[in-house]
Design an enzyme around this catalytic site. Structure first.
Site, PDB file in Angstrom:
ATOM      1  N   THR A  32      -0.357  -2.666  10.954  1.00 66.87           N
ATOM      2  CA  THR A  32      -0.999  -2.941   9.644  1.00 66.87           C
ATOM      3  C   THR A  32       0.047  -3.592   8.876  1.00 66.87           C
ATOM      4  OG1 THR A  32      -2.591  -1.287   9.442  1.00 66.87           O
ATOM      5  CG2 THR A  32      -1.894  -2.080   7.431  1.00 66.87           C
ATOM      6  N   SER A  85      -7.367   9.998  -0.401  1.00 66.19           N
ATOM      7  CA  SER A  85      -7.460  10.589  -1.734  1.00 66.19           C
ATOM      8  C   SER A  85      -6.291  10.163  -2.620  1.00 66.19           C
ATOM      9  CB  SER A  85      -7.492  12.110  -1.639  1.00 66.19           C
ATOM     10  OG  SER A  85      -6.376  12.590  -0.914  1.00 66.19           O
ATOM     11  N   LYS A 131       3.763  -6.982   3.980  1.00 66.18           N
ATOM     12  CA  LYS A 131       3.605  -5.571   3.676  1.00 66.18           C
ATOM     13  C   LYS A 131       3.316  -4.861   4.985  1.00 66.18           C
ATOM     14  CE  LYS A 131       0.377  -3.328   3.422  1.00 66.18           C
ATOM     15  NZ  LYS A 131      -0.290  -2.369   4.418  1.00 66.18           N
ATOM     16  N   THR A 161       0.873  -1.183   0.000  1.00 66.03           N
ATOM     17  CA  THR A 161       0.000   0.000   0.000  1.00 66.03           C
ATOM     18  C   THR A 161       0.908   1.230   0.000  1.00 66.03           C
ATOM     19  OG1 THR A 161      -0.253  -0.215   2.409  1.00 66.03           O
ATOM     20  CG2 THR A 161      -2.027  -1.088   1.030  1.00 66.03           C
ATOM     21  N   ASN A 194      -0.345  10.509   5.476  1.00 65.16           N
ATOM     22  CA  ASN A 194      -1.593  10.137   6.132  1.00 65.16           C
ATOM     23  C   ASN A 194      -2.672  11.200   6.014  1.00 65.16           C
ATOM     24  OD1 ASN A 194      -1.392   7.408   7.608  1.00 65.16           O
ATOM     25  ND2 ASN A 194       0.611   8.352   7.883  1.00 65.16           N
TER      26      ASN A 194
END
Length: 407
Positions: free
Chosen positions: A190, A407, A179, A153, A402
Site C-alpha cells: 500500500t 475507527s 506514502k 495515512t 491495525n
C-alpha cells in the site's frame, strides 16, 4: 548525479497543491494535486493483487491509451476499492472536474486513493477539494512538502526525494513523493508513489525504465506481507529540461536511470523504515547466490519472516530464525556454507561461519541491533549473484494500529 532537497515540484514545470477536504480525517490535509505546465509522457506500474481499486483500473487505462497526462489528484482516508461501478464513476467525476478547472481533457488526469477499503467516496468533498486546490497550485518547495504530507495515512513522516543529472548538456531533475506504512509487501505494496521529471524521453523508454527499476526498489520492500489493492507508481515526464530526447538505451538513458533509481530506492526505504509501529529499518543483503532470482527470493524470505522481524525488535541476534527463513524459501543452497553478519552504525559482527555459530559477543550484537537501521548479510557462497530487500521490525504497536484502523 547530484542529490538535492526537493519534492515533486523540483523538475521544471511541475506544480503542487494540497487541501483539507475532510474525506475521513479531521483537522489535517487529505488531498493533493500535481500538475505540469506542459503535457507529459506517462508511465505506471500497479498492484499485482487481483482485487484492484477503481483508481488503479482508471490509471492503467489512462497510462496505456491517453495521448498525454498533465495532472494527478490524490486523496487519503478512503481507498475507493471494492466500490463497484460507483468507484469507477468517482474516478471519472474527479477527472472531469479537474480537467474542466485546469483546461485539459479528463483523460489527461490521473487519480489515486489510499485508506479504508470498501467505503464510498464523499464526492461533494472530493470535487470541492479539487476546486480548492487548483488556485493554490505552486512551484515552491513548500507546496511539494505539503502535498507529500497530505497523502499520508498511517505514515508517521512524509517521504520525498530528488536528484539531478546532466544529459546532453542540460540539467535533468527527477523527484518524487510517496506514502506507505502498512499493507506493504513485495510486488508492489500500500503505497502510492508519484515521480516527476523534466527529462525528454520516449514513452516506451519511460515505461521500460520504470518497470525495470521497480524490481530492485519498490518490489523489494515488505512491512507485513499484505499486497494492497491500491498500489500505484506513476512517472510523468514533461520534457522541459530540453535535453536531446532519449530514444535509445545509451549513456543518456543510463544517466536518467541512475537518477530515477536513486529517487525510487530512497522512497522505498523510507516506506520500509516507516512501517506501522516500526522502530527500525531492517535491511537484508544476500550475496553469493547462484542466480539473481535466488538472491531475491532469499532476501525477501528473510525480510518477511515475522519471527526474524520480532527478533530485530528485541535487538536479539537470533540467527537461527534467519537460516530457517532461508531454508523454507524454496531456494536450493548448502546451509553448511552460509556466513551471517549483522551490521549497523554501531559496527559489524559475524555470527555464523559455514552454517555454525561463532563465539560472538551477545552484548556487542545487541548493541549493533539497537540502532534505528540494521542490516543482516547472508553469504551463501553458491555463485556471484546478490540482492537487497528492506523491511522493518515487528512491534506491539503494529497490532494496535491495525486493530483500530477503521475507527
Amino acid at each position: 548525479m547530484k542529490i538535492i532537497d526537493g519534492g515533486v515540484t523540483a523538475p521544471k514545470g511541475f506544480q503542487a497543491a494540497s487541501t483539507a477536504a475532510a474525506i475521513k480525517y479531521q483537522n489535517r490535509k487529505d488531498m493533493a494535486m500535481i500538475c505540469s505546465e506542459k503535457p507529459c509522457k506517462a508511465a505506471g506500474t500497479f498492484t499485482t493483487n487481483v482485487v484492484k481499486a477503481a483508481p488503479v483500473k482508471w490509471d492503467a487505462e489512462i497510462v496505456k491509451n491517453s495521448p498525454y497526462v498533465q495532472a494527478v489528484v490524490v486523496n487519503a482516508g478512503i481507498a475507493n476499492a471494492c466500490t463497484g461501478e460507483e468507484g469507477m464513476g468517482y474516478c471519472k467525476e474527479t477527472s472531469v472536474k479537474a480537467g474542466e478547472l485546469l483546461g485539459i481533457p479528463a483523460d489527461a488526469v490521473l487519480v489515486a486513493s489510499t485508506g479504508v477499503i470498501g467505503m464510498q467516496l464523499p464526492m461533494e468533498r472530493i470535487t470541492a477539494g479539487v476546486a480548492g486546490m487548483v488556485p493554490l497550485l505552486a512551484r515552491g518547495r513548500e507546496a511539494a512538502k505539503l502535498a507529500a504530507e497530505a497523502i499520508m495515512t498511517t505514515d508517521t513522516v512524509s517521504k520525498e526525494a530528488a536528484a539531478t543529472v546532466e544529459i546532453g548538456g542540460k540539467t535533468v531533475t527527477v523527484a518524487g513523493m510517496c506514502k506507505g506504512s502498512g499493507m506493504i509487501h513485495p510486488n508492489m505494496c500500500t503505497m502510492l508513489s508519484f515521480v516527476t521529471t523534466d527529462a525528454a524521453i520516449t514513452k516506451e523508454l519511460l515505461q521500460e525504465a520504470l518497470s525495470t527499476d521497480i524490481q530492485d526498489t519498490y518490489n523489494m520492500i515488505s512491512v507485513d506481507g499484505d499486497t494492497s489493492t491500491n498500489d500505484t507508481v506513476l512517472l510523468l515526464a514533461n520534457g522541459m529540461a530540453e535535453n536531446p530526447e532519449i530514444t535509445e538505451k545509451n549513456a543518456d538513458y543510463e544517466a536518467f536511470l541512475e537518477a530515477l533509481h536513486y529517487v525510487n530506492v530512497t522512497l522505498a526505504k523510507y516506506m520500509a523504515g516507516d512501517g506501522e509501529g516500526a522502530t527500525a529499518l531492517f535491511e537484508v543483503k544476500v550475496k553469493g547466490a547462484a542466480s539473481k532470482a535466488d538472491a531475491v527470493t532469499l532476501s525477501k524470505s528473510i525480510v518477511t519472516s515475522n519471527l526474524t522481524k520480532a527478533a530485530i525488535y528485541g535487538h536479539d541476534a537470533n540467527w537461527g530464525r534467519i537460516l530457517c527463513a532461508m531454508g523454507y524459501s524454496g531456494v536450493q543452497f548448502d546451509p553448511e556454507k552460509v556466513d551471517l553478519f549483522f551490521e549497523s552504525a554501531a559496527g559489524k559482527i559475524q555470527i555464523v561461519k559455514d552454517g555454525t555459530a561463532l563465539n560472538y559477543s551477545e552484548e556487542e550484537a545487541t548493541k549493533i541491533l539497537s540502532e534505528p537501521a540494521v542490516t543482516a548479510v547472508a553469504d551463501v557462497k553458491m555463485g556471484g549473484a546478490s540482492a537487497t530487500a528492506w523491511g522493518c521490525d515487528l512491534t506491539y504497536d503494529y497490532i494496535k494500529i491495525n486493530a483500530d484502523y477503521r475507527s
